[in-house]
Scaffold this motif. Structure first.
Motif, PDB file in Angstrom:
ATOM      1  N   SER A 173       0.805  -1.220   0.000  1.00 65.78           N
ATOM      2  CA  SER A 173       0.000   0.000   0.000  1.00 65.78           C
ATOM      3  C   SER A 173       0.841   1.273   0.000  1.00 65.78           C
ATOM      4  CB  SER A 173      -0.914  -0.005   1.215  1.00 65.78           C
ATOM      5  OG  SER A 173      -0.127  -0.034   2.394  1.00 65.78           O
ATOM      6  N   THR A 174       2.051   1.201   0.518  1.00 62.91           N
ATOM      7  CA  THR A 174       2.983   2.325   0.395  1.00 62.91           C
ATOM      8  C   THR A 174       4.320   1.745  -0.042  1.00 62.91           C
ATOM      9  OG1 THR A 174       3.839   2.195   2.644  1.00 62.91           O
ATOM     10  CG2 THR A 174       1.885   3.579   2.322  1.00 62.91           C
ATOM     11  N   ALA A 175       5.216   2.611  -0.484  1.00 67.25           N
ATOM     12  CA  ALA A 175       6.483   2.140  -1.049  1.00 67.25           C
ATOM     13  C   ALA A 175       7.302   1.346  -0.043  1.00 67.25           C
ATOM     14  CB  ALA A 175       7.288   3.323  -1.565  1.00 67.25           C
ATOM     15  N   CYS A 176       7.083   1.576   1.264  1.00 72.53           N
ATOM     16  CA  CYS A 176       7.940   0.921   2.251  1.00 72.53           C
ATOM     17  C   CYS A 176       7.364  -0.407   2.737  1.00 72.53           C
ATOM     18  CB  CYS A 176       8.202   1.867   3.425  1.00 72.53           C
ATOM     19  SG  CYS A 176       6.693   2.469   4.181  1.00 72.53           S
ATOM     20  N   LYS A 177       6.195  -0.820   2.225  1.00 70.92           N
ATOM     21  CA  LYS A 177       5.590  -2.038   2.755  1.00 70.92           C
ATOM     22  C   LYS A 177       5.327  -3.103   1.685  1.00 70.92           C
ATOM     23  CE  LYS A 177       2.728   0.608   4.990  1.00 70.92           C
ATOM     24  NZ  LYS A 177       1.428   1.003   5.500  1.00 70.92           N
ATOM     25  N   ALA A 178       5.369  -4.372   2.130  1.00 69.99           N
ATOM     26  CA  ALA A 178       5.024  -5.507   1.271  1.00 69.99           C
ATOM     27  C   ALA A 178       3.819  -6.211   1.884  1.00 69.99           C
ATOM     28  CB  ALA A 178       6.204  -6.474   1.188  1.00 69.99           C
ATOM     29  N   ALA A 179       3.123  -7.009   1.064  1.00 75.41           N
ATOM     30  CA  ALA A 179       1.955  -7.741   1.570  1.00 75.41           C
ATOM     31  C   ALA A 179       2.348  -9.183   1.884  1.00 75.41           C
ATOM     32  CB  ALA A 179       0.837  -7.704   0.529  1.00 75.41           C
ATOM     33  N   TRP A 180       2.046  -9.639   3.103  1.00 71.37           N
ATOM     34  CA  TRP A 180       2.360 -11.002   3.547  1.00 71.37           C
ATOM     35  C   TRP A 180       1.096 -11.674   4.066  1.00 71.37           C
ATOM     36  CZ3 TRP A 180       7.288 -13.621   4.740  1.00 71.37           C
ATOM     37  CH2 TRP A 180       8.368 -13.034   4.072  1.00 71.37           C
ATOM     38  N   ARG A 181       1.238 -12.985   4.336  1.00 71.51           N
ATOM     39  CA  ARG A 181       0.109 -13.754   4.883  1.00 71.51           C
ATOM     40  C   ARG A 181       0.662 -14.769   5.873  1.00 71.51           C
ATOM     41  NH1 ARG A 181      -3.154 -15.972   0.206  1.00 71.51           N
ATOM     42  NH2 ARG A 181      -1.176 -16.862  -0.447  1.00 71.51           N
ATOM     43  N   CYS A 182      -0.112 -14.987   6.943  1.00 70.63           N
ATOM     44  CA  CYS A 182       0.276 -15.997   7.933  1.00 70.63           C
ATOM     45  C   CYS A 182      -0.353 -17.322   7.522  1.00 70.63           C
ATOM     46  CB  CYS A 182      -0.221 -15.589   9.313  1.00 70.63           C
ATOM     47  SG  CYS A 182       0.118 -16.848  10.560  1.00 70.63           S
ATOM     48  N   ARG A 183       0.439 -18.384   7.483  1.00 75.26           N
ATOM     49  CA  ARG A 183      -0.102 -19.674   7.046  1.00 75.26           C
ATOM     50  C   ARG A 183      -0.706 -20.455   8.206  1.00 75.26           C
ATOM     51  NH1 ARG A 183       4.374 -21.908   2.912  1.00 75.26           N
ATOM     52  NH2 ARG A 183       2.669 -23.272   2.275  1.00 75.26           N
ATOM     53  N   ASP A 184      -0.552 -19.922   9.432  1.00 74.14           N
ATOM     54  CA  ASP A 184      -1.197 -20.578  10.576  1.00 74.14           C
ATOM     55  C   ASP A 184      -2.544 -19.938  10.886  1.00 74.14           C
ATOM     56  OD1 ASP A 184       0.574 -22.620  10.982  1.00 74.14           O
ATOM     57  OD2 ASP A 184       1.932 -21.402  12.195  1.00 74.14           O
ATOM     58  N   CYS A 185      -2.531 -18.616  11.197  1.00 72.52           N
ATOM     59  CA  CYS A 185      -3.820 -17.987  11.515  1.00 72.52           C
ATOM     60  C   CYS A 185      -4.509 -17.441  10.257  1.00 72.52           C
ATOM     61  CB  CYS A 185      -3.644 -16.888  12.571  1.00 72.52           C
ATOM     62  SG  CYS A 185      -2.907 -15.367  11.937  1.00 72.52           S
ATOM     63  N   LEU A 186      -3.825 -17.529   9.128  1.00 71.21           N
ATOM     64  CA  LEU A 186      -4.373 -17.166   7.817  1.00 71.21           C
ATOM     65  C   LEU A 186      -4.649 -15.674   7.623  1.00 71.21           C
ATOM     66  CD1 LEU A 186      -6.847 -20.165   7.239  1.00 71.21           C
ATOM     67  CD2 LEU A 186      -4.444 -19.975   6.578  1.00 71.21           C
ATOM     68  N   GLU A 187      -4.244 -14.852   8.603  1.00 73.63           N
ATOM     69  CA  GLU A 187      -4.457 -13.410   8.460  1.00 73.63           C
ATOM     70  C   GLU A 187      -3.449 -12.823   7.469  1.00 73.63           C
ATOM     71  OE1 GLU A 187      -6.469 -10.959   9.780  1.00 73.63           O
ATOM     72  OE2 GLU A 187      -7.757 -12.525  10.607  1.00 73.63           O
ATOM     73  N   PRO A 188      -3.908 -11.953   6.566  1.00 74.77           N
ATOM     74  CA  PRO A 188      -2.943 -11.191   5.780  1.00 74.77           C
ATOM     75  C   PRO A 188      -2.363 -10.073   6.652  1.00 74.77           C
ATOM     76  CG  PRO A 188      -5.179 -10.553   5.196  1.00 74.77           C
ATOM     77  CD  PRO A 188      -5.304 -11.606   6.274  1.00 74.77           C
ATOM     78  N   PHE A 189      -1.145  -9.677   6.413  1.00 75.11           N
ATOM     79  CA  PHE A 189      -0.586  -8.549   7.159  1.00 75.11           C
ATOM     80  C   PHE A 189       0.418  -7.800   6.299  1.00 75.11           C
ATOM     81  CE2 PHE A 189       2.152 -12.175   8.157  1.00 75.11           C
ATOM     82  CZ  PHE A 189       3.432 -11.668   8.092  1.00 75.11           C
ATOM     83  N   GLU A 190       0.764  -6.598   6.754  1.00 72.95           N
ATOM     84  CA  GLU A 190       1.762  -5.819   6.036  1.00 72.95           C
ATOM     85  C   GLU A 190       3.121  -5.993   6.701  1.00 72.95           C
ATOM     86  OE1 GLU A 190       0.038  -2.204   3.717  1.00 72.95           O
ATOM     87  OE2 GLU A 190      -0.203  -1.850   5.863  1.00 72.95           O
TER      88      GLU A 190
END
Ligand SMILES: [Zn+2]
Lengths: 252, 152
Positions: free
Chosen positions: B130-147
């Protein structure tokens, strides 16, 4: 050409490369094939805009004639821009823009690296900031070049054609003129011959990994550094400058 | 106006948020390079990266914050060297990021922990976010996406 004039001319060349490449990239906003690439392109373009702004501001200070960064970007005519011909080439298809970006940034990273040791402190500081961004771009762009070259028959063929088409614009990067010589001799600036060797080594490695053929030695276009641009440039400038030329001083 | 101390100015700056990640103050982010007080107040700031659109917003927030405290002569200095890196985000800042749901930049080559459940079983969805300093990740245990705040 006095020493100060050479520094201003050199800083403007750096700034023009950054601005014009950013403008080409901005033309691609909302036109990239997938969201991740869309964000990468916009972010990278923003890095170049930031670099251009720092450089134009410095040129304005050196010149001391009351011009602002915006005056340099929007109020100069096409033949006053000193960007490389490679940078102004049209976006073409996805592979064309990747090749253009790669061939330039593979040069720019070595140019900036040399400039971090330049005796002009401000140039050295801007280069130290910018090189971190450019290294990051290069990692991303070279992965794409490898993926396209070593991808399907179609992508391989098309990206090889891009490379063959753009190759003739690479020679200009390494041709020294009086400005380059002045910066090298007076301020310990880049030695373009040394950079040519580093660039060739890096490009050969990536091209080999991409299973592409290095284009043969050939006639090289030049003129961008002297303000003689290709026919595409007028359209780019017209679009970039339209608003400020029509509504001078307009702001958000 | 009574003389103001550097410590006092730093305290005020601790209330100036980063416009892109407002949970962080500009002190947490590590972009305040220096404060000097002699007559007026000079705040030296460093941009996070060349094209960061927040740079000008931050400068005007600093001006506004100090004006509100009655400082009349304020100068903002932009310092480029040495260039900012994510290592300058303070420990308090890293903790605030985590609580906010953004994984702080990795130190050394450690895996990226999910800011929700702390699992290291995570994967990258997109290198650009969403901004130049962040990437999009996901947790494979709780399945939540996070930055994830990228390491620069
Ligand atoms: Zn989790």
């Amino acid at each position: 050409m006095s020493r100060d004039e050479a520094v201003i001319a050199y800083v403007l060349r750096l700034a023009d490369n950054a601005l014009i490449l950013a403008q080409r990239m901005i033309e691609l906003v909302t036109a990239k094939p997938e969201l991740e690439e869309e964000l990468a392109n916009a972010n990278f373009a923003l890095d170049f805009i930031g670099q251009a702004r720092m450089l134009y501001s410095y040129a304005a200070e050196l010149e001391g004639a009351g011009r602002s960064e915006d005056d340099f970007a929007f109020m100069r005519d096409g033949n006053e821009f000193r960007n490389l011909l490679l940078i102004e080439q049209p976006n073409g298809h996805f592979g064309d823009s990747i090749v253009r970006q790669y061939l330039f940034e593979a040069f720019y990273v070595h140019q900036l690296d040399a400039l971090t040791r330049c005796k002009d402190q401000r140039i050295a500081e801007i280069a130290a900031r910018a090189i971190k961004e450019v290294r990051y771009h290069l990692r991303h762009i070279s992965h794409w070049l490898i993926r396209l070259g070593d991808g399907t028959d179609e992508s391989h063929q098309r990206v090889q054609a891009s490379l063959d088409e753009l190759w003739r614009f690479t020679g200009e990067m390494f041709v020294s003129d009086e400005v380059d010589v002045a910066i090298r001799d007076n301020l310990a600036g880049p030695d373009l011959e040394a950079i040519a060797a580093l660039w060739k080594r890096d490009v050969e490695d990536v091209i080999a990994e991409a299973t592409l053929q290095l284009p043969e030695d050939q006639w090289m276009a030049r003129g961008g550094k002297q303000g003689q641009h290709s026919e595409h440039f007028g359209f780019l400038i017209a679009e970039m400058q339209f608003l400020q030329r029509s509504y001078a001083g307009a702001s958000w | 106006m009574a003389a103001v101390s550097r410590e006092q100015v730093y305290e005020w700056l601790a209330d100036v948020p980063d416009p892109e990640i407002p949970v962080l103050s500009i002190l947490d982010l590590g972009i305040v390079r220096d404060v000097s007080v002699n007559g007026g107040v000079t705040v030296s700031l460093t941009p996070t990266y060349s094209g960061c659109p927040a740079t000008e917003v931050i400068e005007s927030s600093v001006l506004a914050a100090l004006e509100k405290k009655g400082i009349e002569s304020i100068a903002i200095k932009r310092v480029l060297s040495p260039p900012w890196t994510t290592d300058w985000i303070s420990d308090a800042g890293r903790e605030k990021l985590r609580e906010y749901g953004i994984a702080p930049p990795a130190r050394a080559s450690r895996a990226i922990a999910c800011p929700q459940c702390e699992s290291l079983h995570t994967e990258r969805i997109s290198e650009f976010g969403s901004t130049a300093c962040k990437a999009a990740w996901r947790c494979r245990d709780c399945l939540e996406p996070f930055e994830y705040f990228k390491c620069l």
